[in-house]
Motif scaffolding. Structure first.
Motif, PDB file in Angstrom:
ATOM      1  N   ASN A   7      -2.442 -11.249  -0.437  1.00  0.00           N
ATOM      2  CA  ASN A   7      -1.548 -12.253   0.132  1.00  0.00           C
ATOM      3  C   ASN A   7      -2.160 -12.750   1.436  1.00  0.00           C
ATOM      4  N   PRO A   8      -2.801 -13.941   1.437  1.00  0.00           N
ATOM      5  CA  PRO A   8      -3.483 -14.431   2.643  1.00  0.00           C
ATOM      6  C   PRO A   8      -2.550 -14.628   3.837  1.00  0.00           C
ATOM      7  N   TYR A   9      -1.237 -14.609   3.606  1.00  0.00           N
ATOM      8  CA  TYR A   9      -0.264 -14.829   4.682  1.00  0.00           C
ATOM      9  C   TYR A   9       0.459 -13.538   5.064  1.00  0.00           C
ATOM     10  N   PHE A  10      -0.042 -12.380   4.597  1.00  0.00           N
ATOM     11  CA  PHE A  10       0.593 -11.101   4.880  1.00  0.00           C
ATOM     12  C   PHE A  10       0.851 -10.973   6.381  1.00  0.00           C
ATOM     13  N   PRO A  11       2.013 -10.512   6.790  1.00  0.00           N
ATOM     14  CA  PRO A  11       3.145  -9.944   6.058  1.00  0.00           C
ATOM     15  C   PRO A  11       4.186 -10.982   5.622  1.00  0.00           C
ATOM     16  N   PHE A  12       3.860 -12.250   5.747  1.00  0.00           N
ATOM     17  CA  PHE A  12       4.781 -13.320   5.376  1.00  0.00           C
ATOM     18  C   PHE A  12       4.692 -13.618   3.890  1.00  0.00           C
ATOM     19  N   THR A  13       5.759 -14.206   3.367  1.00  0.00           N
ATOM     20  CA  THR A  13       5.752 -14.735   2.002  1.00  0.00           C
ATOM     21  C   THR A  13       5.982 -16.247   2.086  1.00  0.00           C
ATOM     22  N   ILE A  14       5.555 -16.948   1.055  1.00  0.00           N
ATOM     23  CA  ILE A  14       5.707 -18.403   1.047  1.00  0.00           C
ATOM     24  C   ILE A  14       7.132 -18.736   0.619  1.00  0.00           C
ATOM     25  N   ARG A  15       7.865 -19.374   1.509  1.00  0.00           N
ATOM     26  CA  ARG A  15       9.235 -19.791   1.207  1.00  0.00           C
ATOM     27  C   ARG A  15       9.224 -21.134   0.485  1.00  0.00           C
ATOM     28  N   GLN A  16       8.409 -22.035   0.977  1.00  0.00           N
ATOM     29  CA  GLN A  16       8.136 -23.330   0.365  1.00  0.00           C
ATOM     30  C   GLN A  16       6.812 -23.779   0.972  1.00  0.00           C
ATOM     31  N   PRO A  17       6.195 -24.858   0.490  1.00  0.00           N
ATOM     32  CA  PRO A  17       4.902 -25.245   1.055  1.00  0.00           C
ATOM     33  C   PRO A  17       4.959 -25.418   2.578  1.00  0.00           C
ATOM     34  N   HIS A  18       4.063 -24.719   3.261  1.00  0.00           N
ATOM     35  CA  HIS A  18       3.913 -24.756   4.719  1.00  0.00           C
ATOM     36  C   HIS A  18       5.082 -24.126   5.472  1.00  0.00           C
ATOM     37  N   VAL A  19       5.902 -23.358   4.775  1.00  0.00           N
ATOM     38  CA  VAL A  19       6.991 -22.598   5.415  1.00  0.00           C
ATOM     39  C   VAL A  19       6.860 -21.152   4.959  1.00  0.00           C
TER      40      VAL A  19
ATOM     41  N   ASN B 158     -10.941   2.293  15.578  1.00  0.00           N
ATOM     42  CA  ASN B 158     -11.890   1.940  16.634  1.00  0.00           C
ATOM     43  C   ASN B 158     -12.799   0.787  16.216  1.00  0.00           C
ATOM     44  N   ASN B 159     -12.569   0.221  15.025  1.00  0.00           N
ATOM     45  CA  ASN B 159     -13.365  -0.894  14.515  1.00  0.00           C
ATOM     46  C   ASN B 159     -12.735  -2.219  14.956  1.00  0.00           C
ATOM     47  N   SER B 160     -12.932  -2.554  16.223  1.00  0.00           N
ATOM     48  CA  SER B 160     -12.286  -3.752  16.776  1.00  0.00           C
ATOM     49  C   SER B 160     -12.850  -5.039  16.183  1.00  0.00           C
ATOM     50  N   GLU B 161     -14.142  -5.047  15.794  1.00  0.00           N
ATOM     51  CA  GLU B 161     -14.759  -6.266  15.262  1.00  0.00           C
ATOM     52  C   GLU B 161     -14.106  -6.691  13.956  1.00  0.00           C
ATOM     53  N   LYS B 162     -13.922  -5.735  13.048  1.00  0.00           N
ATOM     54  CA  LYS B 162     -13.310  -6.073  11.761  1.00  0.00           C
ATOM     55  C   LYS B 162     -11.849  -6.472  11.935  1.00  0.00           C
ATOM     56  N   LEU B 163     -11.145  -5.748  12.806  1.00  0.00           N
ATOM     57  CA  LEU B 163      -9.738  -6.076  13.060  1.00  0.00           C
ATOM     58  C   LEU B 163      -9.619  -7.451  13.695  1.00  0.00           C
ATOM     59  N   GLU B 164     -10.563  -7.800  14.567  1.00  0.00           N
ATOM     60  CA  GLU B 164     -10.562  -9.121  15.180  1.00  0.00           C
ATOM     61  C   GLU B 164     -10.750 -10.215  14.128  1.00  0.00           C
ATOM     62  N   LYS B 165     -11.677 -10.007  13.193  1.00  0.00           N
ATOM     63  CA  LYS B 165     -11.902 -10.993  12.126  1.00  0.00           C
ATOM     64  C   LYS B 165     -10.656 -11.179  11.272  1.00  0.00           C
ATOM     65  N   LEU B 166      -9.994 -10.060  10.944  1.00  0.00           N
ATOM     66  CA  LEU B 166      -8.776 -10.132  10.135  1.00  0.00           C
ATOM     67  C   LEU B 166      -7.657 -10.838  10.902  1.00  0.00           C
ATOM     68  N   GLY B 167      -7.542 -10.536  12.188  1.00  0.00           N
ATOM     69  CA  GLY B 167      -6.527 -11.192  13.011  1.00  0.00           C
ATOM     70  C   GLY B 167      -6.771 -12.688  13.142  1.00  0.00           C
ATOM     71  N   LEU B 168      -8.034 -13.075  13.321  1.00  0.00           N
ATOM     72  CA  LEU B 168      -8.376 -14.496  13.406  1.00  0.00           C
ATOM     73  C   LEU B 168      -8.100 -15.206  12.093  1.00  0.00           C
ATOM     74  N   ARG B 169      -8.395 -14.531  10.972  1.00  0.00           N
ATOM     75  CA  ARG B 169      -8.134 -15.139   9.663  1.00  0.00           C
ATOM     76  C   ARG B 169      -6.642 -15.362   9.457  1.00  0.00           C
ATOM     77  N   LEU B 170      -5.828 -14.360   9.783  1.00  0.00           N
ATOM     78  CA  LEU B 170      -4.382 -14.482   9.623  1.00  0.00           C
ATOM     79  C   LEU B 170      -3.814 -15.540  10.566  1.00  0.00           C
ATOM     80  N   ALA B 171      -4.270 -15.548  11.812  1.00  0.00           N
ATOM     81  CA  ALA B 171      -3.802 -16.545  12.774  1.00  0.00           C
ATOM     82  C   ALA B 171      -4.157 -17.954  12.314  1.00  0.00           C
ATOM     83  N   SER B 172      -5.327 -18.111  11.701  1.00  0.00           N
ATOM     84  CA  SER B 172      -5.739 -19.418  11.188  1.00  0.00           C
ATOM     85  C   SER B 172      -4.849 -19.860  10.028  1.00  0.00           C
ATOM     86  N   LYS B 173      -4.545 -18.925   9.120  1.00  0.00           N
ATOM     87  CA  LYS B 173      -3.689 -19.262   7.966  1.00  0.00           C
ATOM     88  C   LYS B 173      -2.286 -19.656   8.406  1.00  0.00           C
ATOM     89  N   LEU B 174      -1.753 -18.955   9.413  1.00  0.00           N
ATOM     90  CA  LEU B 174      -0.381 -19.199   9.864  1.00  0.00           C
ATOM     91  C   LEU B 174      -0.314 -20.217  11.009  1.00  0.00           C
TER      92      LEU B 174
END
Length: 198
Positions: free
Chosen positions: A24-36, A161-177
């Motif tokens: 789910n690229p929008y985890f922890p969110f679910t798609i309610r309707q397009p762009h919501v 302690n893997n801040s680089e991978k967590l940062e990439k995941l956070g940036l990806r989620l922030a970009s999607k949302l």
């Protein structure tokens, strides 16, 4: 439920989050309707309140069946712990809903169908949080936070302690949302600010 617990024991928090974002690229969110997007959750204080009420009854049972010299003090602790637990339960009852509307660039926060706050997307953000151990080692987690909402831990109970991978995941989620992303350091070139809170 058992498989989630098993995963959290044997897998790192960044791998668990990566797997969830793959499904789910929008985890922890679910798609309610397009762009919501919608996130429903219960407050963590509800579980803490239930544990405190159970603990208070254990203290009461000890006071009832033993004649310890300090049992009067224990009865005072019972009353305090019970009232604190009951207060946490009462204030935490009600499902929380966080709705992000990308078309309006707004978010809404509800507690059991009652609108508690509505504001611009610039008020909420994803952040990499650091925590230092006694030995000076830094561990990290990703959170979602903003005014009038509880801090939501996106990486589960384990820190990494893997801040680089967590940062990439956070940036990806922030970009999607379409949310702001902040690094663990207050002043950092890694902040990604898409909205300015007014």
């Amino acid at each position: 439920m058992l498989s989630i617990l098993w995963d959290s024991l044997w897998n790192s928090s960044e791998n668990i989050l990566h797997h969830k974002l793959k499904n789910n690229p929008y985890f922890p969110f679910t798609i309610r309707q397009p762009h919501v997007y919608e996130l429903n959750y219960l407050s963590n204080n509800l579980a803490i309140g239930i544990i405190l009420v159970i603990a208070s009854f254990c203290i009461y049972t000890i006071c009832l069946f033993t004649s310890l010299p300090g049992s009067i003090q224990l009865s005072g602790i019972f009353i305090f712990v019970f009232l604190l637990g009951a207060w946490l339960i009462i204030t935490s009852v009600g499902r929380r809903s966080l709705i992000i509307d990308l078309m309006e660039d707004m978010y809404e926060f509800y507690i059991y169908r009652y609108l508690m706050h509505k504001g611009p997307l610039g008020e909420i953000y994803i952040r990499l949080k650091s925590q230092k151990t006694g030995q000076g080692v830094l561990y990290y987690r990703l959170i979602l936070n903003g005014p009038h909402i509880e801090v939501l831990n996106l990486t589960g109970i384990k820190l990494t302690n893997n801040s680089e991978k967590l940062e990439k995941l956070g940036l990806r989620l922030a970009s999607k949302l379409n949310l702001n992303y902040f690094d663990s350091i207050d002043i950092s070139p890694r902040h990604v600010i898409k909205h300015w809170a007014s």
